[in-house]
Design an enzyme around this catalytic site. Structure first.
Site, PDB file in Angstrom:
ATOM      1  N   ALA A 112       0.905  -1.255  -0.165  1.00 49.15           N
ATOM      2  CA  ALA A 112       0.165   0.130  -0.117  1.00 49.15           C
ATOM      3  C   ALA A 112       0.918   1.317  -0.029  1.00 49.15           C
ATOM      4  O   ALA A 112       0.370   2.387   0.238  1.00 49.15           O
ATOM      5  CB  ALA A 112      -0.989  -0.206   1.331  1.00 49.15           C
ATOM      6  N   ASN A 178       2.011  -3.864   7.810  1.00 50.12           N
ATOM      7  CA  ASN A 178       2.593  -4.317   6.748  1.00 50.12           C
ATOM      8  C   ASN A 178       3.461  -3.406   6.006  1.00 50.12           C
ATOM      9  O   ASN A 178       4.637  -3.452   5.430  1.00 50.12           O
ATOM     10  CB  ASN A 178       1.987  -5.236   5.587  1.00 50.12           C
ATOM     11  CG  ASN A 178       1.699  -6.561   6.083  1.00 50.12           C
ATOM     12  OD1 ASN A 178       2.308  -7.438   6.561  1.00 50.12           O
ATOM     13  ND2 ASN A 178       0.250  -6.983   5.735  1.00 50.12           N
ATOM     14  N   HIS A 208      -0.470   6.865   4.599  1.00 48.07           N
ATOM     15  CA  HIS A 208       1.041   6.387   5.064  1.00 48.07           C
ATOM     16  C   HIS A 208       1.786   7.375   4.510  1.00 48.07           C
ATOM     17  O   HIS A 208       1.839   7.883   3.615  1.00 48.07           O
ATOM     18  CB  HIS A 208       1.202   5.051   4.117  1.00 48.07           C
ATOM     19  CG  HIS A 208       0.214   3.915   4.271  1.00 48.07           C
ATOM     20  ND1 HIS A 208       0.090   3.441   5.198  1.00 48.07           N
ATOM     21  CD2 HIS A 208      -0.924   3.777   3.504  1.00 48.07           C
ATOM     22  CE1 HIS A 208      -1.198   2.291   5.245  1.00 48.07           C
ATOM     23  NE2 HIS A 208      -1.480   2.724   4.150  1.00 48.07           N
TER      24      HIS A 208
END
Length: 255
Positions: A112, A178, A208
Site C-alpha cells: 500500500a 505491513n 501512509h
C-alpha cells in the site's frame, strides 16, 4: 509463468480476477474453504498442479508461514504482501533457508506504499533516519491493540496509539503494519526504523507517510490509499502491487 494464489479473501479474490484478465490463470488457489467459480481449490503446496512457477500470498502472515517455506523449497518463487511476517526472525530465517534450498526467491510486493525505490537507493549511500507514520480513521483500528490505548469511538482529534520500532509495530499489529515492514526492509531495517500509528477522526482514508534523511538528502512521501470496493479494510493499491510485481517479473525490460 504459471501462477497459483494463497487465499481467496478480499485481496485474494481481486488478484484472482486480475490474473484471469492478464491471462495468468491462476492454476489453483490454496484455501481452507471454497475457491471462486472456475478456479481449482487445493489445501497445500503439495496439491498444486505440476509446473506452477510462482505462488502469490494474499492470505496474511499465517498463510505465508504455512505455505511459503514449502513452496520455496519445492522450486516455486513466492510473491507476498505479508511483509510484517518477516519481523519474526525465525520465520524470516526459515524462508531464506527454503529459498536457498529450492534455488528460488521470495519477492516482496510493495503493498500500500510507494517511494520504496528511492528509499532503497538512499540506503546504498547511507540513511541516518527513517520514520513511518500510519494514519487511519478510528474505525480502521477496531480489532487492533489500539483499542486498549484509546477510546476509538470518542476521539475528536488525532491521537497516537503506538510509537516504537517497525519490528514492534509489525509484531503487535500483524493486520495493520505491513507498510511499516515494507519501509523497514527497503531502508534501515526493522530495529532502526521508527514507526508511529495514529487514529485520526479527520482522516479521509488510510494515510501512509515516509520521512527519510541520509547522504542522498531527504524526502517526505505521503499517500492516501483507497480501499477495494465493498472491502473498506483492504487496500486497493496493495492488491494492484501484486499484479504489478508479476508483470515486472515477466517483462524483458523492467523498471
Amino acid at each position: 509463468m504459471r501462477v497459483a494464489v494463497i487465499g481467496a479473501g478480499s485481496i485474494g479474490g481481486w488478484v484472482i480476477a486480475a490474473l484471469e484478465r492478464e491471462g495468468l490463470g491462476p492454476e489453483a488457489v490454496i484455501v481452507r474453504g471454497t475457491a471462486p467459480e472456475g478456479v481449482r481449490a487445493v489445501r497445500s503446496v503439495a496439491d498444486l498442479p505440476a509446473g506452477v512457477t510462482h505462488l502469490v500470498d494474499c492470505a496474511g502472515h499465517a498463510g505465508l508461514a504455512a505455505h511459503g517455506p514449502g513452496a520455496l523449497a519445492a522450486g516455486i518463487d513466492v510473491i507476498t504482501l505479508s511483509l510484517g511476517a518477516l519481523a519474526d526472525a525465525g520465520l524470516a530465517r526459515d524462508l531464506a533457508l527454503a529459498a536457498e534450498a529450492g534455488c528460488t526467491r521470495l519477492h516482496l510486493a510493495s503493498g500500500a506504499i510507494g517511494a520504496l525505490d528511492a528509499l532503497r537507493a538512499g540506503a546504498v549511500g547511507g540513511l541516518s533516519r527513517v520514520r513511518y507514520t500510519g494514519r487511519k480513521p478510528p474505525a480502521g483500528w477496531v480489532g487492533s491493540p489500539a483499542e486498549a490505548v484509546l477510546d476509538l469511538s470518542a476521539l475528536t482529534a488525532p491521537a497516537a496509539h503506538f510509537e516504537g520500532t517497525a519490528r514492534e509495530a509489525a509484531l503487535r499489529y500483524p493486520k495493520n503494519a505491513n507498510v511499516a515492514a515494507a519501509v523497514a526492509l527497503a531502508g534501515l531495517g526493522f530495529d532502526a526504523t521508527q514507526a508511529r500509528l495514529v487514529a485520526d477522526p479527520e482522516a479521509g482514508g488510510n494515510i501512509h507517510e515516509i520521512e527519510a534523511e541520509g547522504v542522498f538528502g531527504s524526502f517526505r512521501f505521503e499517500i492516501t490509499g483507497a480501499a477495494l470496493p465493498d472491502t473498506p479494510r483492504s487496500s486497493a493499491l496493495a492488491a494492484m502491487s501484486v499484479v504489478a510485481e508479476l508483470r515486472r517479473l515477466g517483462a524483458r525490460v523492467t523498471t
